[in-house]
Design an enzyme around this catalytic site. Structure first.
Site, PDB file in Angstrom:
ATOM      1  N   TYR A 188       0.764  -1.208  -0.480  1.00 15.86           N
ATOM      2  CA  TYR A 188       0.294  -0.204   0.000  1.00 15.86           C
ATOM      3  C   TYR A 188       0.771   0.996  -0.240  1.00 15.86           C
ATOM      4  O   TYR A 188       1.903   1.242  -0.026  1.00 15.86           O
ATOM      5  CB  TYR A 188      -0.896   0.207   1.406  1.00 15.86           C
ATOM      6  CG  TYR A 188      -0.143   0.638   2.648  1.00 15.86           C
ATOM      7  CD1 TYR A 188       0.508  -0.037   3.105  1.00 15.86           C
ATOM      8  CD2 TYR A 188      -0.704   1.375   2.979  1.00 15.86           C
ATOM      9  CE1 TYR A 188       1.206  -0.400   4.166  1.00 15.86           C
ATOM     10  CE2 TYR A 188      -0.011   1.690   4.528  1.00 15.86           C
ATOM     11  CZ  TYR A 188       0.196   0.869   4.637  1.00 15.86           C
ATOM     12  OH  TYR A 188       1.672   0.964   6.185  1.00 15.86           O
TER      13      TYR A 188
ATOM     14  N   HIS B  86      -0.969 -21.499  -1.337  1.00 21.07           N
ATOM     15  CA  HIS B  86       0.262 -19.927  -1.430  1.00 21.07           C
ATOM     16  C   HIS B  86       0.930 -19.676  -2.395  1.00 21.07           C
ATOM     17  O   HIS B  86       2.018 -18.363  -1.828  1.00 21.07           O
ATOM     18  CB  HIS B  86       1.454 -20.527  -0.162  1.00 21.07           C
ATOM     19  CG  HIS B  86       1.042 -21.621   1.155  1.00 21.07           C
ATOM     20  ND1 HIS B  86       0.022 -21.831   1.577  1.00 21.07           N
ATOM     21  CD2 HIS B  86       1.590 -20.129   2.331  1.00 21.07           C
ATOM     22  CE1 HIS B  86      -0.448 -21.892   2.749  1.00 21.07           C
ATOM     23  NE2 HIS B  86       0.108 -20.484   3.568  1.00 21.07           N
TER      24      HIS B  86
ATOM     25  N   LYS C 140       6.329  -1.512   1.881  1.00 14.63           N
ATOM     26  CA  LYS C 140       5.238  -1.312   2.354  1.00 14.63           C
ATOM     27  C   LYS C 140       4.092  -2.363   2.226  1.00 14.63           C
ATOM     28  O   LYS C 140       3.343  -1.871   1.596  1.00 14.63           O
ATOM     29  CB  LYS C 140       4.976   0.321   1.727  1.00 14.63           C
ATOM     30  CG  LYS C 140       4.063   1.408   2.812  1.00 14.63           C
ATOM     31  CD  LYS C 140       3.610   2.649   3.005  1.00 14.63           C
ATOM     32  CE  LYS C 140       2.877   3.463   3.200  1.00 14.63           C
ATOM     33  NZ  LYS C 140       3.587   3.074   4.911  1.00 14.63           N
TER      34      LYS C 140
ATOM     35  N   GLU D 177      12.048   2.223  14.434  1.00 15.60           N
ATOM     36  CA  GLU D 177      11.004   3.023  14.270  1.00 15.60           C
ATOM     37  C   GLU D 177       9.594   3.252  14.947  1.00 15.60           C
ATOM     38  O   GLU D 177       9.342   1.863  16.410  1.00 15.60           O
ATOM     39  CB  GLU D 177      10.700   3.271  12.746  1.00 15.60           C
ATOM     40  CG  GLU D 177       9.794   1.420  12.617  1.00 15.60           C
ATOM     41  CD  GLU D 177       9.707   1.444  10.613  1.00 15.60           C
ATOM     42  OE1 GLU D 177       8.970   2.964   9.732  1.00 15.60           O
ATOM     43  OE2 GLU D 177      10.163   0.215  10.169  1.00 15.60           O
TER      44      GLU D 177
ATOM     45  N   LEU E 109      10.926   1.559   7.275  1.00 13.98           N
ATOM     46  CA  LEU E 109      10.529   1.689   6.140  1.00 13.98           C
ATOM     47  C   LEU E 109      11.055   3.452   5.894  1.00 13.98           C
ATOM     48  O   LEU E 109      11.569   3.821   6.687  1.00 13.98           O
ATOM     49  CB  LEU E 109       8.829   2.221   6.328  1.00 13.98           C
ATOM     50  CG  LEU E 109       8.295   2.524   4.962  1.00 13.98           C
ATOM     51  CD1 LEU E 109       7.868   1.243   4.043  1.00 13.98           C
ATOM     52  CD2 LEU E 109       6.965   3.382   4.768  1.00 13.98           C
TER      53      LEU E 109
END
Ligand code: PLP
Length: 287
Positions: A33, A102, A149, A182, A207
């Site tokens: 995303y 999978h 992400k 983070e 990230l």
């Protein structure tokens, strides 16, 4: 006002928009995303977020679901149809719908693409940021590719919920060496006791925040010494200032960590200068 979502080629009322029960995002968190801040109907840090979306997809052997130009139109149209002046626009791209297995579905299986936009009460958000917020620390239990992400956010969800229950705005995640990686949905920063602005290096499992990069670029203009260098929870507690960054949070001052005051318990001068500079820059360069 009724919200509109883009789903796989059509704009639909939010409440009726859906993907299949065998969507791989739902079954496996097999998707990525991206999020843009919206200023006055325009998207901030546009190229940075788009380039990171392309990279996240490439890392998972997926293609951009349409051309960059077409995707730009969809993002802007979703913002327009939802009449968002100040807010956020999200895109989720998954490996599509296929019988549960999978391994990747057959080549040519179309990805699922969802775009949503929502308004944010910018004035309330900025007022909150002016006062500063609390963070707590939690162990970083995430996988080893946090540079991608992905929609697989369960550890982040649990950490953010723990923060909420503790009356804090964010959870700072701490690795097995006692160093802050983070936040649950933000990058973490301190101005250390020597006045050096520090944030974790991108070689670590974090990230690569687009807001982080923008703030790094602004620091030299403000004669702020900056180092991409890990800091411990102890160093953060002794720091002069602390803050976190994200497209959804800009530069948000942190005034306490695990209930212990940072500095004098108020947003500090470096944080305030960077917050102001980031907002001015992001809104001026939004497209
Ligand atoms: N770190 C994590 C784990 C995030 O989820 C986010 C944003 O969603 C960030 C950092 C901040 O990134 P950006 O500045 O690109 O919004």
């Amino acid at each position: 006002m009724s919200r509109i979502a883009y789903v796989n080629g059509t704009y639909r009322p939010h409440g009726e928009a859906s993907v299949h029960i065998e969507d791989r995002g739902f079954q496996f968190a097999d998707g990525v995303y991206e999020v843009w801040g919206v200023f006055d109907g325009r998207l901030a840090d546009f190229d940075g977020h788009m380039t990171r979306l392309e990279r996240s997809l490439t890392e998972l052997a997926m293609a951009l679901p349409m051309s960059r130009a077409a995707l730009t139109l969809v993002l802007k149209e979703t913002v327009r149809r939802n009449k968002v002046r100040d807010g956020l626009v999200y895109i989720q791209v998954t490996r599509g719908t296929a019988r549960r297995d999978h391994v990747f579905p057959a080549p040519g299986t179309p990805p699922s693409v969802v775009v949503t936009a929502r308004s944010v009460d910018r004035r309330a958000q900025l007022a909150r940021a002016q006062k500063g917020v609390a963070v707590i620390t939690r162990p970083d239990i995430r996988w080893g590719r946090c540079d991608i992400k992905t929609v697989g956010l369960l550890p982040n969800v649990l950490a953010k919920q723990a923060a909420r229950e503790a009356g804090a705005a964010e959870a700072w995640l701490v690795d097995s060496d006692g160093l802050v990686t983070e936040g649950g949905s933000t990058n973490a920063w301190i101005v250390d006791e020597h006045g050096v602005l520090r944030t974790r290096d991108t070689g670590a499992n974090i990230l690569r925040g687009i807001t982080r990069a923008a703030v790094m670029a602004l620091a030299p203009e403000h004669q702020i010494r900056i180092e991409e260098r890990a800091f411990s929870v102890d160093e953060a507690r002794r720091a002069r200032e602390a803050f976190f960054t994200a497209a959804s949070a800009f530069v948000t001052p942190v005034i306490s960590i695990d209930g212990q005051r940072v500095g004098d318990g108020k947003p500090g001068p470096v944080t305030r200068a960077l917050a102001e500079a980031y907002l001015a820059n992001a809104s001026a360069s939004a497209i």
